[in-house]
Write a protein that holds these residues in place. Sequence first.
Motif, PDB file in Angstrom:
ATOM      1  N   LEU A 285       0.817  -1.213   0.000  1.00 57.21           N
ATOM      2  CA  LEU A 285       0.000   0.000   0.000  1.00 57.21           C
ATOM      3  C   LEU A 285       0.851   1.263   0.000  1.00 57.21           C
ATOM      4  N   LEU A 286       1.875   1.311   0.859  1.00 58.52           N
ATOM      5  CA  LEU A 286       2.703   2.509   0.927  1.00 58.52           C
ATOM      6  C   LEU A 286       3.443   2.749  -0.390  1.00 58.52           C
ATOM      7  N   GLN A 287       3.939   1.654  -0.984  1.00 61.54           N
ATOM      8  CA  GLN A 287       4.658   1.790  -2.260  1.00 61.54           C
ATOM      9  C   GLN A 287       3.709   2.215  -3.383  1.00 61.54           C
ATOM     10  N   LYS A 288       2.480   1.723  -3.356  1.00 60.79           N
ATOM     11  CA  LYS A 288       1.500   2.132  -4.374  1.00 60.79           C
ATOM     12  C   LYS A 288       1.193   3.616  -4.260  1.00 60.79           C
ATOM     13  N   LEU A 289       1.078   4.098  -3.033  1.00 62.02           N
ATOM     14  CA  LEU A 289       0.848   5.534  -2.838  1.00 62.02           C
ATOM     15  C   LEU A 289       2.046   6.348  -3.319  1.00 62.02           C
ATOM     16  N   LYS A 290       3.246   5.850  -3.020  1.00 64.37           N
ATOM     17  CA  LYS A 290       4.463   6.540  -3.479  1.00 64.37           C
ATOM     18  C   LYS A 290       4.536   6.531  -4.994  1.00 64.37           C
ATOM     19  N   PHE A 291       4.162   5.397  -5.608  1.00 65.85           N
ATOM     20  CA  PHE A 291       4.162   5.298  -7.067  1.00 65.85           C
ATOM     21  C   PHE A 291       3.211   6.327  -7.675  1.00 65.85           C
ATOM     22  N   LEU A 292       2.007   6.445  -7.114  1.00 67.34           N
ATOM     23  CA  LEU A 292       1.038   7.419  -7.635  1.00 67.34           C
ATOM     24  C   LEU A 292       1.573   8.841  -7.490  1.00 67.34           C
ATOM     25  N   TRP A 293       2.258   9.106  -6.392  1.00 64.67           N
ATOM     26  CA  TRP A 293       2.839  10.435  -6.194  1.00 64.67           C
ATOM     27  C   TRP A 293       3.938  10.684  -7.230  1.00 64.67           C
ATOM     28  N   LEU A 294       4.813   9.699  -7.424  1.00 66.03           N
ATOM     29  CA  LEU A 294       5.888   9.842  -8.411  1.00 66.03           C
ATOM     30  C   LEU A 294       5.316  10.032  -9.808  1.00 66.03           C
ATOM     31  N   LYS A 295       4.303   9.249 -10.133  1.00 63.43           N
ATOM     32  CA  LYS A 295       3.690   9.327 -11.462  1.00 63.43           C
ATOM     33  C   LYS A 295       3.098  10.710 -11.721  1.00 63.43           C
ATOM     34  N   GLN A 296       2.568  11.318 -10.655  1.00 68.04           N
ATOM     35  CA  GLN A 296       1.938  12.624 -10.796  1.00 68.04           C
ATOM     36  C   GLN A 296       2.953  13.766 -10.826  1.00 68.04           C
ATOM     37  N   PHE A 297       3.994  13.663  -9.990  1.00 64.78           N
ATOM     38  CA  PHE A 297       4.868  14.817  -9.777  1.00 64.78           C
ATOM     39  C   PHE A 297       6.304  14.619 -10.261  1.00 64.78           C
ATOM     40  N   SER A 298       6.634  13.419 -10.746  1.00 63.56           N
ATOM     41  CA  SER A 298       7.988  13.181 -11.250  1.00 63.56           C
ATOM     42  C   SER A 298       7.891  12.762 -12.720  1.00 63.56           C
ATOM     43  N   PRO A 299       7.903  13.736 -13.635  1.00 64.25           N
ATOM     44  CA  PRO A 299       7.720  13.416 -15.060  1.00 64.25           C
ATOM     45  C   PRO A 299       8.733  12.390 -15.549  1.00 64.25           C
ATOM     46  N   ASN A 300       8.247  11.408 -16.280  1.00 64.49           N
ATOM     47  CA  ASN A 300       9.092  10.335 -16.808  1.00 64.49           C
ATOM     48  C   ASN A 300       9.677  10.792 -18.141  1.00 64.49           C
ATOM     49  N   LYS A 301      10.986  10.777 -18.236  1.00 62.38           N
ATOM     50  CA  LYS A 301      11.657  11.238 -19.454  1.00 62.38           C
ATOM     51  C   LYS A 301      11.891  10.116 -20.459  1.00 62.38           C
ATOM     52  N   LYS A 302      11.652   8.872 -20.022  1.00 62.73           N
ATOM     53  CA  LYS A 302      11.938   7.727 -20.891  1.00 62.73           C
ATOM     54  C   LYS A 302      10.663   6.966 -21.229  1.00 62.73           C
ATOM     55  N   PHE A 303      10.583   6.521 -22.472  1.00 67.92           N
ATOM     56  CA  PHE A 303       9.518   5.580 -22.821  1.00 67.92           C
ATOM     57  C   PHE A 303      10.111   4.503 -23.712  1.00 67.92           C
ATOM     58  N   ASN A 304       9.438   3.369 -23.735  1.00 72.27           N
ATOM     59  CA  ASN A 304      10.009   2.253 -24.476  1.00 72.27           C
ATOM     60  C   ASN A 304       8.968   1.577 -25.353  1.00 72.27           C
ATOM     61  N   GLY A 305       9.457   1.046 -26.463  1.00 71.20           N
ATOM     62  CA  GLY A 305       8.596   0.396 -27.431  1.00 71.20           C
ATOM     63  C   GLY A 305       8.313  -1.040 -27.051  1.00 71.20           C
ATOM     64  N   LEU A 306       7.057  -1.424 -27.117  1.00 67.37           N
ATOM     65  CA  LEU A 306       6.669  -2.800 -26.830  1.00 67.37           C
ATOM     66  C   LEU A 306       6.451  -3.590 -28.110  1.00 67.37           C
ATOM     67  N   VAL A 307       5.644  -3.035 -29.014  1.00 65.62           N
ATOM     68  CA  VAL A 307       5.321  -3.754 -30.250  1.00 65.62           C
ATOM     69  C   VAL A 307       5.243  -2.762 -31.403  1.00 65.62           C
ATOM     70  N   PHE A 308       5.873  -3.134 -32.512  1.00 69.59           N
ATOM     71  CA  PHE A 308       5.747  -2.378 -33.761  1.00 69.59           C
ATOM     72  C   PHE A 308       5.480  -3.393 -34.859  1.00 69.59           C
ATOM     73  N   GLY A 309       4.441  -3.188 -35.634  1.00 66.71           N
ATOM     74  CA  GLY A 309       4.149  -4.155 -36.684  1.00 66.71           C
ATOM     75  C   GLY A 309       3.299  -3.574 -37.791  1.00 66.71           C
ATOM     76  N   VAL A 310       3.549  -4.073 -39.003  1.00 66.37           N
ATOM     77  CA  VAL A 310       2.766  -3.711 -40.188  1.00 66.37           C
ATOM     78  C   VAL A 310       2.308  -5.016 -40.833  1.00 66.37           C
ATOM     79  N   VAL A 311       1.041  -5.072 -41.245  1.00 65.28           N
ATOM     80  CA  VAL A 311       0.541  -6.302 -41.854  1.00 65.28           C
ATOM     81  C   VAL A 311       1.288  -6.560 -43.164  1.00 65.28           C
ATOM     82  N   PRO A 312       1.515  -7.834 -43.505  1.00 71.88           N
ATOM     83  CA  PRO A 312       2.379  -8.163 -44.649  1.00 71.88           C
ATOM     84  C   PRO A 312       1.990  -7.500 -45.961  1.00 71.88           C
ATOM     85  N   GLU A 313       0.684  -7.345 -46.219  1.00 67.71           N
ATOM     86  CA  GLU A 313       0.281  -6.783 -47.514  1.00 67.71           C
ATOM     87  C   GLU A 313       0.663  -5.313 -47.663  1.00 67.71           C
ATOM     88  N   PHE A 314       1.076  -4.664 -46.573  1.00 65.21           N
ATOM     89  CA  PHE A 314       1.501  -3.267 -46.666  1.00 65.21           C
ATOM     90  C   PHE A 314       2.999  -3.090 -46.389  1.00 65.21           C
TER      91      PHE A 314
END
Length: 389
Positions: A285-314
């Motif tokens: 519970l305490l870590q979840k509250l800290k996570f919500l606080w960080l998410k709100q007030f500590s902007p994340n500068k990094k993002f990462n790609g999970l999936v990139f795909g194009v259907v074969p016909e294109f």
Amino acid sequence: MQIIPVEDLQTQKAFLKVPVMLYKNDPNWIQPLDKDVEDVFDAQKNKAFRFGKVQRWLLKDDTGNYIGRIAAFANSKYKNKGDDVPVGGCGFFECINNQAAASLLFDTAQNWLKQQGMQAMDGPINFGERDRWWGLVTKGFMEPLYCMNYNPEYYVALFENYGFKLYFDQVCFSMKSKEPLSSKIWERHNNIEKDKNFSSATIKKNDLEKYANDFAVVYNKAWAGHGGLKQLSKDQVLLMFKKMKPVMDERIVWFAYYKNDPIAIFVNLPDLNQWFKHLHGKFGLLQKLKFLWLKQFSPNKKFNGLVFGVVPEFHGKGVDAYIIGESAKVIQTDAVPYTHYEMQWIGDFNPKMLNIAGSLGDVHRSRNLSTYRFLFDREKEFKRHPILV
């Protein structure tokens, strides 16, 4: 040295503490959430148990201190293109810099896998999906992305000295996301944009069912059957999206359409480790509250790609450039905080995707992970993962 099976709460806790001890002086290591590791070994939460089994061990030195750990997996659904023998896996390997200790751990995993009818061992891999806990870091020893393996450089020697051989490399590309895309990308993007049959959209959290269906259509055409990846149903994707929803940023999850039919996906998430590294493996519970606080007030500068795909016909028609350009129009504005982007790994057996990733602009190979294979029959010819065509 003594091998100890993980079979009760005390040894489960010790399994989680081994890397804490090994990495206590490594500034790049980010402690995974305990629950993310334990979920792998929970038959109620990991569907891989439907088709396989797992065993874990700890290693103690002669003074009673834990100095290593390993897990072994036998899964009847685990197959790679070209496999001609049943292959098991090992993972969650941690060890001091001592070849005898490492070899004892590998021997233990190998002997157990032989009892399960396996004739080879891949590692370090996951007992489950390939988007987490997969591969040994061989280049780019920096902070890991969420649920990505991390290890010291000496692990490479521990694996290779035992007899593991490179089965395939896992290449990660990075870029500064505010840097301009290449003129070639924009040229190809603009050619597609002129055709009003093409359109793009970001995901909408209030309409996840529609986008789950669109994702499944593209994914199953573009990815299923490659590298052991399986078909996904709309319901499976919807469940995945619902789990992602609390951390999902609509501005970085993109879809492309032709005459309203989905033809490409570009799915990204904020790098959760930039927040989770402050939680020290716990998520109560305490870590979840800290996570919500960080998410709100500590902007994340990094993002990462999970999936990139194009259907074969294109393929080869510029749709990859189109969806990348559409996303850049939003991501490169001042309203979006991300400045660094790293893609999920691409196997070196997939030259088409490597070429696409390498053409995004000012990208570089940021890190390399490797999947190794150990054949139990030491006289058998070793073959690397075949190239996808």
